[in-house]
Motif scaffolding. Structure first.
Motif, PDB file in Angstrom:
ATOM      1  N   ARG A  88       0.817  -1.211   0.000  1.00  8.73           N
ATOM      2  CA  ARG A  88       0.000   0.000   0.000  1.00  8.73           C
ATOM      3  C   ARG A  88       0.855   1.267   0.000  1.00  8.73           C
ATOM      4  O   ARG A  88       0.506   2.255  -0.635  1.00  8.73           O
ATOM      5  N   GLU A  89       1.975   1.234   0.692  1.00  5.38           N
ATOM      6  CA  GLU A  89       2.835   2.428   0.785  1.00  5.38           C
ATOM      7  C   GLU A  89       3.380   2.855  -0.573  1.00  5.38           C
ATOM      8  O   GLU A  89       3.790   3.995  -0.742  1.00  5.38           O
ATOM      9  N   LYS A  90       3.371   1.940  -1.541  1.00  4.64           N
ATOM     10  CA  LYS A  90       3.852   2.279  -2.880  1.00  4.64           C
ATOM     11  C   LYS A  90       2.730   2.664  -3.839  1.00  4.64           C
ATOM     12  O   LYS A  90       2.996   3.052  -4.982  1.00  4.64           O
ATOM     13  N   PHE A 125      -3.680 -11.300   3.881  1.00  5.85           N
ATOM     14  CA  PHE A 125      -3.501  -9.914   3.453  1.00  5.85           C
ATOM     15  C   PHE A 125      -3.860  -8.981   4.607  1.00  5.85           C
ATOM     16  O   PHE A 125      -5.001  -8.961   5.071  1.00  5.85           O
ATOM     17  N   TYR A 126      -2.876  -8.218   5.040  1.00  7.59           N
ATOM     18  CA  TYR A 126      -3.072  -7.204   6.069  1.00  7.59           C
ATOM     19  C   TYR A 126      -3.492  -5.893   5.392  1.00  7.59           C
ATOM     20  O   TYR A 126      -3.453  -5.796   4.158  1.00  7.59           O
ATOM     21  N   PRO A 127      -3.888  -4.871   6.160  1.00  6.73           N
ATOM     22  CA  PRO A 127      -4.310  -3.603   5.538  1.00  6.73           C
ATOM     23  C   PRO A 127      -3.261  -2.988   4.619  1.00  6.73           C
ATOM     24  O   PRO A 127      -3.601  -2.254   3.696  1.00  6.73           O
ATOM     25  N   GLU A 128      -2.004  -3.294   4.821  1.00  9.59           N
ATOM     26  CA  GLU A 128      -0.962  -2.712   3.962  1.00  9.59           C
ATOM     27  C   GLU A 128      -0.741  -3.493   2.669  1.00  9.59           C
ATOM     28  O   GLU A 128       0.122  -3.142   1.873  1.00  9.59           O
ATOM     29  N   ASP A 129      -1.533  -4.543   2.434  1.00 11.14           N
ATOM     30  CA  ASP A 129      -1.392  -5.375   1.243  1.00 11.14           C
ATOM     31  C   ASP A 129      -2.510  -5.092   0.246  1.00 11.14           C
ATOM     32  O   ASP A 129      -3.661  -5.481   0.467  1.00 11.14           O
ATOM     33  N   VAL A 130      -2.180  -4.445  -0.861  1.00 13.53           N
ATOM     34  CA  VAL A 130      -3.154  -4.197  -1.921  1.00 13.53           C
ATOM     35  C   VAL A 130      -3.125  -5.440  -2.821  1.00 13.53           C
ATOM     36  O   VAL A 130      -2.057  -5.904  -3.216  1.00 13.53           O
ATOM     37  N   HIS A 131      -4.305  -5.977  -3.119  1.00 13.06           N
ATOM     38  CA  HIS A 131      -4.363  -7.250  -3.822  1.00 13.06           C
ATOM     39  C   HIS A 131      -5.523  -7.303  -4.816  1.00 13.06           C
ATOM     40  O   HIS A 131      -6.531  -6.612  -4.644  1.00 13.06           O
ATOM     41  N   ALA A 132      -5.339  -8.107  -5.855  1.00 13.08           N
ATOM     42  CA  ALA A 132      -6.367  -8.345  -6.869  1.00 13.08           C
ATOM     43  C   ALA A 132      -6.425  -9.853  -7.098  1.00 13.08           C
ATOM     44  O   ALA A 132      -5.571 -10.414  -7.783  1.00 13.08           O
ATOM     45  N   PRO A 133      -7.422 -10.535  -6.508  1.00  9.87           N
ATOM     46  CA  PRO A 133      -7.501 -11.992  -6.590  1.00  9.87           C
ATOM     47  C   PRO A 133      -8.316 -12.485  -7.790  1.00  9.87           C
ATOM     48  O   PRO A 133      -8.793 -11.705  -8.606  1.00  9.87           O
ATOM     49  N   MET A 134      -8.451 -13.793  -7.844  1.00  9.53           N
ATOM     50  CA  MET A 134      -9.315 -14.500  -8.794  1.00  9.53           C
ATOM     51  C   MET A 134      -8.888 -14.373 -10.250  1.00  9.53           C
ATOM     52  O   MET A 134      -9.715 -14.472 -11.155  1.00  9.53           O
ATOM     53  N   ILE A 135      -7.610 -14.156 -10.493  1.00 11.47           N
ATOM     54  CA  ILE A 135      -7.110 -14.140 -11.866  1.00 11.47           C
ATOM     55  C   ILE A 135      -6.847 -15.587 -12.266  1.00 11.47           C
ATOM     56  O   ILE A 135      -6.188 -16.324 -11.527  1.00 11.47           O
ATOM     57  N   GLY A 136      -7.380 -15.985 -13.406  1.00 13.30           N
ATOM     58  CA  GLY A 136      -7.128 -17.348 -13.846  1.00 13.30           C
ATOM     59  C   GLY A 136      -8.113 -17.814 -14.885  1.00 13.30           C
ATOM     60  O   GLY A 136      -9.064 -17.113 -15.233  1.00 13.30           O
ATOM     61  N   ASP A 137      -7.863 -19.018 -15.369  1.00 18.13           N
ATOM     62  CA  ASP A 137      -8.744 -19.679 -16.325  1.00 18.13           C
ATOM     63  C   ASP A 137      -9.468 -20.797 -15.598  1.00 18.13           C
ATOM     64  O   ASP A 137      -8.894 -21.454 -14.738  1.00 18.13           O
TER      65      ASP A 137
END
Length: 151
Positions: A88-90, A125-137
């Motif tokens: 998140r800091e980035k 994932f903690y609050p400082e972890d920005v994430h985008a899940p469910m990528i896949g086929d």
């Protein structure tokens, strides 16, 4: 962020007062046969079971998210799931305002990395972890346990 397998989950019980109950739930249930839906495990612990087709990276990154009041334990039950991540800091480009009801804020930044989870693996994932899940086929079954942060 932490990445590991469900068989090693007990190593993380001491990181948050509710983690023991969260992982106990995973070990005491046949997670491959849990029906899709949302339920409360205990006060401060909510479980979301979801089975869906994977998304493209662009579709998932449209909701590159983090949370302020919850930790996510995301478990891949079946399938191969790719997840984008960045600290998140980035992140510099917020996408909209923070939604306190859904405890979510979005960013338009590019991820620093992608990683994969498959059957029986999880990420915390903690609050400082920005994430985008469910990528896949193909179909992915996953469990997200929302762990309330008490301050």
């Amino acid at each position: 962020m932490i990445i590991d397998t469900v068989t090693n989950a007990n190593k993380y019980k001491g990181l948050h007062p509710l983690f023991a109950k969260a992982f106990e739930y995973i070990h005491q249930n046949d997670i491959t046969n849990l029906p899709d839906g949302v339920s409360e495990i205990a006060e401060g612990l909510k479980v979301i079971v979801n089975t869906a087709n994977g998304k493209t990276a662009d579709t998932s990154l449209a909701k590159f998210e983090c949370h302020d009041k919850n930790i996510d334990i995301q478990i891949c039950v079946k399938g191969l799931e790719t997840i984008a991540w960045k600290p998140r800091e980035k992140c510099t480009t917020q996408n909209g305002e923070y939604n306190p009801e859904k405890d979510v804020r979005f960013f338009n930044d590019a991820p620093d990395m992608y990683f994969q989870l498959t059957d029986g693996q999880f990420a915390i994932f903690y609050p400082e972890d920005v994430h985008a899940p469910m990528i896949g086929d193909g179909q992915i079954k996953k469990i997200v346990i929302k762990v309330k942060i008490y301050k």
